[in-house]
Design a protein around this motif. Structure first.
Motif, PDB file in Angstrom:
ATOM      1  N   ASN A   2       0.832  -1.195   0.000  1.00  0.00           N
ATOM      2  CA  ASN A   2       0.000   0.000   0.000  1.00  0.00           C
ATOM      3  C   ASN A   2       0.865   1.243   0.000  1.00  0.00           C
ATOM      4  OD1 ASN A   2      -2.393  -1.486   0.143  1.00  0.00           O
ATOM      5  ND2 ASN A   2      -2.251  -1.608   2.379  1.00  0.00           N
ATOM      6  N   LYS A   3       0.420   2.252  -0.762  1.00  0.00           N
ATOM      7  CA  LYS A   3       1.120   3.523  -0.818  1.00  0.00           C
ATOM      8  C   LYS A   3       0.749   4.351   0.394  1.00  0.00           C
ATOM      9  CE  LYS A   3       1.737   7.595  -3.740  1.00  0.00           C
ATOM     10  NZ  LYS A   3       1.320   8.258  -5.000  1.00  0.00           N
ATOM     11  N   THR A   4       1.734   5.015   1.018  1.00  0.00           N
ATOM     12  CA  THR A   4       1.479   5.843   2.190  1.00  0.00           C
ATOM     13  C   THR A   4       1.840   7.283   1.898  1.00  0.00           C
ATOM     14  OG1 THR A   4       3.686   5.449   3.109  1.00  0.00           O
ATOM     15  CG2 THR A   4       1.923   3.928   3.767  1.00  0.00           C
ATOM     16  N   ILE A   5       1.169   8.207   2.622  1.00  0.00           N
ATOM     17  CA  ILE A   5       1.452   9.635   2.488  1.00  0.00           C
ATOM     18  C   ILE A   5       1.510  10.231   3.884  1.00  0.00           C
ATOM     19  CG2 ILE A   5       0.397   9.890   0.202  1.00  0.00           C
ATOM     20  CD1 ILE A   5      -2.101  10.880   1.531  1.00  0.00           C
ATOM     21  N   ASN A   6       2.106  11.392   3.985  1.00  0.00           N
ATOM     22  CA  ASN A   6       2.210  12.095   5.245  1.00  0.00           C
ATOM     23  C   ASN A   6       1.150  13.213   5.302  1.00  0.00           C
ATOM     24  OD1 ASN A   6       4.452  10.595   6.190  1.00  0.00           O
ATOM     25  ND2 ASN A   6       5.834  11.872   4.953  1.00  0.00           N
ATOM     26  N   ILE A   7       0.459  13.304   6.410  1.00  0.00           N
ATOM     27  CA  ILE A   7      -0.573  14.339   6.578  1.00  0.00           C
ATOM     28  C   ILE A   7      -0.353  15.033   7.907  1.00  0.00           C
ATOM     29  CG2 ILE A   7      -2.296  13.109   5.204  1.00  0.00           C
ATOM     30  CD1 ILE A   7      -3.608  12.256   7.823  1.00  0.00           C
ATOM     31  N   ASN A   8      -1.029  16.194   8.066  1.00  0.00           N
ATOM     32  CA  ASN A   8      -0.959  16.971   9.295  1.00  0.00           C
ATOM     33  C   ASN A   8      -2.376  17.226   9.787  1.00  0.00           C
ATOM     34  OD1 ASN A   8      -0.993  19.601  10.896  1.00  0.00           O
ATOM     35  ND2 ASN A   8       1.215  19.238  10.732  1.00  0.00           N
ATOM     36  N   ILE A   9      -2.665  16.769  11.002  1.00  0.00           N
ATOM     37  CA  ILE A   9      -3.983  16.980  11.610  1.00  0.00           C
ATOM     38  C   ILE A   9      -3.789  17.631  12.963  1.00  0.00           C
ATOM     39  CG2 ILE A   9      -6.125  15.921  12.422  1.00  0.00           C
ATOM     40  CD1 ILE A   9      -5.701  13.671  10.512  1.00  0.00           C
ATOM     41  N   ASP A  10      -4.369  18.809  13.129  1.00  0.00           N
ATOM     42  CA  ASP A  10      -4.324  19.525  14.398  1.00  0.00           C
ATOM     43  C   ASP A  10      -2.887  19.759  14.866  1.00  0.00           C
ATOM     44  OD1 ASP A  10      -5.627  20.839  16.527  1.00  0.00           O
ATOM     45  OD2 ASP A  10      -5.381  19.080  17.825  1.00  0.00           O
ATOM     46  N   GLY A  11      -1.983  19.998  13.876  1.00  0.00           N
ATOM     47  CA  GLY A  11      -0.599  20.297  14.216  1.00  0.00           C
ATOM     48  C   GLY A  11       0.275  19.074  14.434  1.00  0.00           C
ATOM     49  N   ILE A  52      -9.780  13.372  16.353  1.00  0.00           N
ATOM     50  CA  ILE A  52      -9.213  12.366  15.449  1.00  0.00           C
ATOM     51  C   ILE A  52      -7.712  12.235  15.694  1.00  0.00           C
ATOM     52  CG2 ILE A  52      -8.719  11.871  13.031  1.00  0.00           C
ATOM     53  CD1 ILE A  52     -11.431  13.045  12.320  1.00  0.00           C
ATOM     54  N   ALA A  53      -7.049  13.387  15.872  1.00  0.00           N
ATOM     55  CA  ALA A  53      -5.604  13.341  16.120  1.00  0.00           C
ATOM     56  C   ALA A  53      -5.294  12.608  17.412  1.00  0.00           C
ATOM     57  CB  ALA A  53      -5.049  14.772  16.169  1.00  0.00           C
ATOM     58  N   GLU A  54      -6.091  12.833  18.438  1.00  0.00           N
ATOM     59  CA  GLU A  54      -5.880  12.151  19.716  1.00  0.00           C
ATOM     60  C   GLU A  54      -6.062  10.642  19.561  1.00  0.00           C
ATOM     61  OE1 GLU A  54      -5.099  11.827  23.786  1.00  0.00           O
ATOM     62  OE2 GLU A  54      -4.896  13.566  22.464  1.00  0.00           O
ATOM     63  N   LEU A  55      -7.086  10.255  18.808  1.00  0.00           N
ATOM     64  CA  LEU A  55      -7.333   8.829  18.595  1.00  0.00           C
ATOM     65  C   LEU A  55      -6.223   8.196  17.761  1.00  0.00           C
ATOM     66  CD1 LEU A  55     -11.188   8.915  17.966  1.00  0.00           C
ATOM     67  CD2 LEU A  55     -10.005   8.110  20.005  1.00  0.00           C
ATOM     68  N   ASP A  69      -8.218   1.438  10.838  1.00  0.00           N
ATOM     69  CA  ASP A  69      -8.121   2.407  11.929  1.00  0.00           C
ATOM     70  C   ASP A  69      -9.050   3.596  11.682  1.00  0.00           C
ATOM     71  OD1 ASP A  69      -6.200   0.863  13.210  1.00  0.00           O
ATOM     72  OD2 ASP A  69      -4.538   1.848  12.154  1.00  0.00           O
ATOM     73  N   VAL A  70      -9.063   4.080  10.449  1.00  0.00           N
ATOM     74  CA  VAL A  70      -9.936   5.219  10.109  1.00  0.00           C
ATOM     75  C   VAL A  70     -11.403   4.843  10.268  1.00  0.00           C
ATOM     76  CG1 VAL A  70     -10.663   6.760   8.249  1.00  0.00           C
ATOM     77  CG2 VAL A  70      -8.227   6.288   8.598  1.00  0.00           C
ATOM     78  N   GLU A  71     -11.736   3.634   9.780  1.00  0.00           N
ATOM     79  CA  GLU A  71     -13.130   3.213   9.885  1.00  0.00           C
ATOM     80  C   GLU A  71     -13.573   3.111  11.342  1.00  0.00           C
ATOM     81  OE1 GLU A  71     -15.302   2.986   7.685  1.00  0.00           O
ATOM     82  OE2 GLU A  71     -14.231   2.831   5.786  1.00  0.00           O
ATOM     83  N   GLU A  72     -12.692   2.596  12.199  1.00  0.00           N
ATOM     84  CA  GLU A  72     -13.026   2.448  13.605  1.00  0.00           C
ATOM     85  C   GLU A  72     -13.191   3.812  14.271  1.00  0.00           C
ATOM     86  OE1 GLU A  72     -11.354   0.228  17.638  1.00  0.00           O
ATOM     87  OE2 GLU A  72     -10.425  -0.135  15.677  1.00  0.00           O
ATOM     88  N   ILE A  73     -12.319   4.764  13.920  1.00  0.00           N
ATOM     89  CA  ILE A  73     -12.414   6.105  14.501  1.00  0.00           C
ATOM     90  C   ILE A  73     -13.682   6.814  14.017  1.00  0.00           C
ATOM     91  CG2 ILE A  73     -11.344   8.403  14.457  1.00  0.00           C
ATOM     92  CD1 ILE A  73      -8.632   6.975  14.542  1.00  0.00           C
ATOM     93  N   ILE A  74     -14.018   6.652  12.747  1.00  0.00           N
ATOM     94  CA  ILE A  74     -15.261   7.252  12.223  1.00  0.00           C
ATOM     95  C   ILE A  74     -16.469   6.661  12.928  1.00  0.00           C
ATOM     96  CG2 ILE A  74     -16.753   7.370  10.188  1.00  0.00           C
ATOM     97  CD1 ILE A  74     -14.229   7.680   8.484  1.00  0.00           C
ATOM     98  N   HIS A  75     -16.419   5.355  13.170  1.00  0.00           N
ATOM     99  CA  HIS A  75     -17.517   4.715  13.896  1.00  0.00           C
ATOM    100  C   HIS A  75     -17.619   5.267  15.313  1.00  0.00           C
ATOM    101  CE1 HIS A  75     -20.331   1.629  15.180  1.00  0.00           C
ATOM    102  NE2 HIS A  75     -19.540   1.394  16.227  1.00  0.00           N
ATOM    103  N   THR A  76     -16.470   5.550  15.944  1.00  0.00           N
ATOM    104  CA  THR A  76     -16.475   6.090  17.305  1.00  0.00           C
ATOM    105  C   THR A  76     -17.063   7.494  17.333  1.00  0.00           C
ATOM    106  OG1 THR A  76     -14.509   4.794  17.862  1.00  0.00           O
ATOM    107  CG2 THR A  76     -15.032   6.670  19.292  1.00  0.00           C
ATOM    108  N   ILE A  77     -16.631   8.344  16.375  1.00  0.00           N
ATOM    109  CA  ILE A  77     -17.126   9.724  16.356  1.00  0.00           C
ATOM    110  C   ILE A  77     -18.551   9.788  15.833  1.00  0.00           C
ATOM    111  CG2 ILE A  77     -16.755  12.015  15.349  1.00  0.00           C
ATOM    112  CD1 ILE A  77     -13.787  11.399  15.272  1.00  0.00           C
ATOM    113  N   GLY A  78     -18.864   9.001  14.799  1.00  0.00           N
ATOM    114  CA  GLY A  78     -20.196   9.000  14.214  1.00  0.00           C
ATOM    115  C   GLY A  78     -20.172   9.424  12.767  1.00  0.00           C
ATOM    116  N   GLU A  79     -21.030   8.788  11.975  1.00  0.00           N
ATOM    117  CA  GLU A  79     -21.155   9.151  10.576  1.00  0.00           C
ATOM    118  C   GLU A  79     -21.808  10.532  10.451  1.00  0.00           C
ATOM    119  OE1 GLU A  79     -20.090   7.784   7.908  1.00  0.00           O
ATOM    120  OE2 GLU A  79     -19.460   5.778   8.557  1.00  0.00           O
ATOM    121  N   PRO A  80     -21.575  11.224   9.340  1.00  0.00           N
ATOM    122  CA  PRO A  80     -22.205  12.545   9.157  1.00  0.00           C
ATOM    123  C   PRO A  80     -23.725  12.498   9.255  1.00  0.00           C
ATOM    124  CG  PRO A  80     -20.477  12.215   7.536  1.00  0.00           C
ATOM    125  CD  PRO A  80     -20.632  10.903   8.251  1.00  0.00           C
ATOM    126  N   THR A  81     -24.329  11.390   8.824  1.00  0.00           N
ATOM    127  CA  THR A  81     -25.794  11.300   8.872  1.00  0.00           C
ATOM    128  C   THR A  81     -26.313  11.240  10.295  1.00  0.00           C
ATOM    129  OG1 THR A  81     -25.598   8.904   8.626  1.00  0.00           O
ATOM    130  CG2 THR A  81     -26.014  10.200   6.638  1.00  0.00           C
TER     131      THR A  81
END
Length: 497
Positions: A2-11, A52-55, A69-81
């Motif tokens: 899998n290809k990976t990239i670097n991102i910045n969330i909340d610093g 999200i950054a804390e998680l 990991d992303v799916e689990e965090i989205i499930h924890t926070i909640g879907e937009p709907t």
């Protein structure tokens, strides 16, 4: 691979798989589109990104963030709907710029919860108010009024709801309780949740069995939440059916009572003699009776109609203008209270003025040395009477099935040069003219036969006059040198002679 990239969330910098990045980016963009682009919406997005950054820090611990990991965090926070119902929050970016952020509210799925932040006892009324989108004061007024009329039934229903309705503890439950939330309120709640989650993660992140326990707890919690949701839905429908049946029967009973009150009171109070229905006519004008009837329908009927509306909403889950309905019902109920007060003041003022009528009669001289006072023959031989009540020296009774009002006269004896009589009739009223009419229509009979003066033992308040403290004062002047003999039927009306 899998290809990976670097991102910045909340610093904070994170390494994330490309597929996971696309999922996370789509998730955040969806929320941004639905919340808009004003200042408070941006604060909400910043709070979500901080969580999200804390998680990510907890779950990945410097490693690569995967799609799971992303799916689990989205499930924890909640879907937009779960935050915004797409069908009920359709507005474009231009509308979001022109609309005040403090008034934007988003509607989503609703469930019944007790509100611990706005409660007097268990938060049941506040929770119902949040579910039906009305002011909690409406439910509290209904609860108090119906509790006094239901002989404990409403108190039992309240206790059952207290046990059956769970308390809204988490952010999701508070959002679900109201079906939506303003930007500011949502931001405050997310901040609270973020702080709470951060402290818990720091406390438990070093425990090796935490992940296994968390997975089991999540599965168990999901199953329990789903089952509880179904139970609450079924309970809500059953409760709604019971409320609808009870409120419909109450409304029918209320309307039936006012429509057939004369017959019902006649059967219940007087064994079929319907004269009891004419009692209000002797004390209240038709206008006052109409005001009181309308006021009673509003004060008693409005809570039943609101309960019926809420029962139907529990059954059919329709979307309605809850606040508007609650506000209109409260205004009508208060209008009924005002009408009761206004009518009471009006009735009290109808006793304000005093009026009277004086009749002067010159009696025929008699050669007899004595003057005799006797009751009229008709007065002595009256038919059987059924006593009802006594009000301010006036007696209500029935005679031959007719309601009558009588009072005892006051007889004064004086001595003078002539044989004469003065009859003074007094009464109260709304004004001088009304008081004079109530006095003038009072009937009192007398007659003379040589030395015998016949007097009625009672005066009668005419049917066309209202009972307003009527009095009759009879003053008889006996010539000097004449003796007076009074019948035993009349002597109790004379103080001294």
């Amino acid at each position: 691979m899998n290809k990976t990239i670097n991102i910045n969330i909340d610093g904070f910098a994170f390494k994330i798989e490309e597929e996971a990045y696309e999922r996370l980016n789509n998730y955040l963009e969806t929320i941004k589109q639905r919340l808009g682009h004003d200042e408070e919406a941006n604060e909400v997005i910043a709070d979500i990104e901080a969580r999200i950054a804390e998680l990510f820090h907890y779950k990945c611990q410097g490693g690569t963030v995967s799609l799971s990991d992303v799916e689990e965090i989205i499930h924890t926070i909640g879907e937009p709907t779960e935050i915004v119902d797409e069908e009920d929050a359709e507005f474009d970016s231009s509308e979001s710029k022109d609309t005040s952020s403090s008034s934007s509210t988003y509607v989503g799925k609703k469930s019944l919860f007790r509100d611990p932040d706005d409660r007097f006892l268990g938060g049941v009324c506040a929770g119902l108010a949040a579910y039906f989108d009305v002011d909690p004061l409406v439910f509290r007024i209904i609860a108090v009024v119906t509790a006094l009329m239901s002989f404990g039934v409403v108190a039992f229903i309240y206790l059952v709801l207290w046990i059956a309705m769970p308390k809204a503890k988490t952010l999701g439950q508070r959002i679900e309780m109201r079906g939506g939330m303003t930007f500011k309120k949502m931001g405050d709640n997310i901040k609270d949740e973020y702080q709470a989650v951060s402290s818990k993660f720091k406390e438990y992140k070093n425990k090796p069995n935490y992940q296994r326990m968390q997975n089991r707890a999540n599965k168990t919690g999901d199953a329990m939440a789903s089952g509880l949701h179904q139970v609450l839905n079924i309970f809500g429908i059953i409760l709604g059916v019971g409320i609808v049946i009870w409120s419909v029967l109450s409304i029918m009973g209320l309307v039936g009572f006012f429509a057939f009150k004369d017959t019902l009171l006649g059967l219940a109070v007087t064994d079929g003699n319907h004269f009891i229905a004419s009692v209000p006519d002797r004390f209240l004008s038709h206008l006052d009776q109409s005001f009181l009837m309308v006021a009673a329908l509003l004060v008693v009927g409005i809570p039943f109609l609101v309960i019926l509306y809420l029962g139907l909403k529990l059954i059919f889950r329709f979307r309605g203008h809850g606040k508007m309905v609650g506000f209109a019902a409260l205004i009508l109920w208060l209008a009924g209270i005002v009408m009761v007060f206004f009518t009471g003041v009006r009735i009290a003022k109808s006793f304000e003025e005093t009026g009277g009528l004086t009749e002067r009669h010159t009696l025929k001289e008699t050669a007899s040395e004595a003057i005799y006072l006797q009751p009229t023959k008709a007065d002595v031989g009256h038919t059987k009477r059924d006593y009802l009540m006594d009000i301010n020296h006036l007696e209500l009774f029935t005679q031959d099935g007719d309601l009558q009002v009588e009072g005892a006269p006051i007889i004064n004896i004086a001595h003078g040069d002539s044989f004469s009589m003065v009859i003074e009739k007094r009464a109260r009223g709304l004004n001088d003219e009304d008081a004079e009419f109530n006095a003038k229509t009072t009937m009192y009979h007398w007659s003379q036969n040589d030395s015998i003066l016949y007097l009625d033992r009672k005066f009668v308040v005419a049917e066309e006059a209202l009972v307003r403290n009527q009095k009759v004062i009879v003053t008889i002047q006996i010539p000097y040198g004449k003796q007076l003999e009074v019948s035993p039927y009349l002597d109790r009306f004379i103080d001294e002679y």
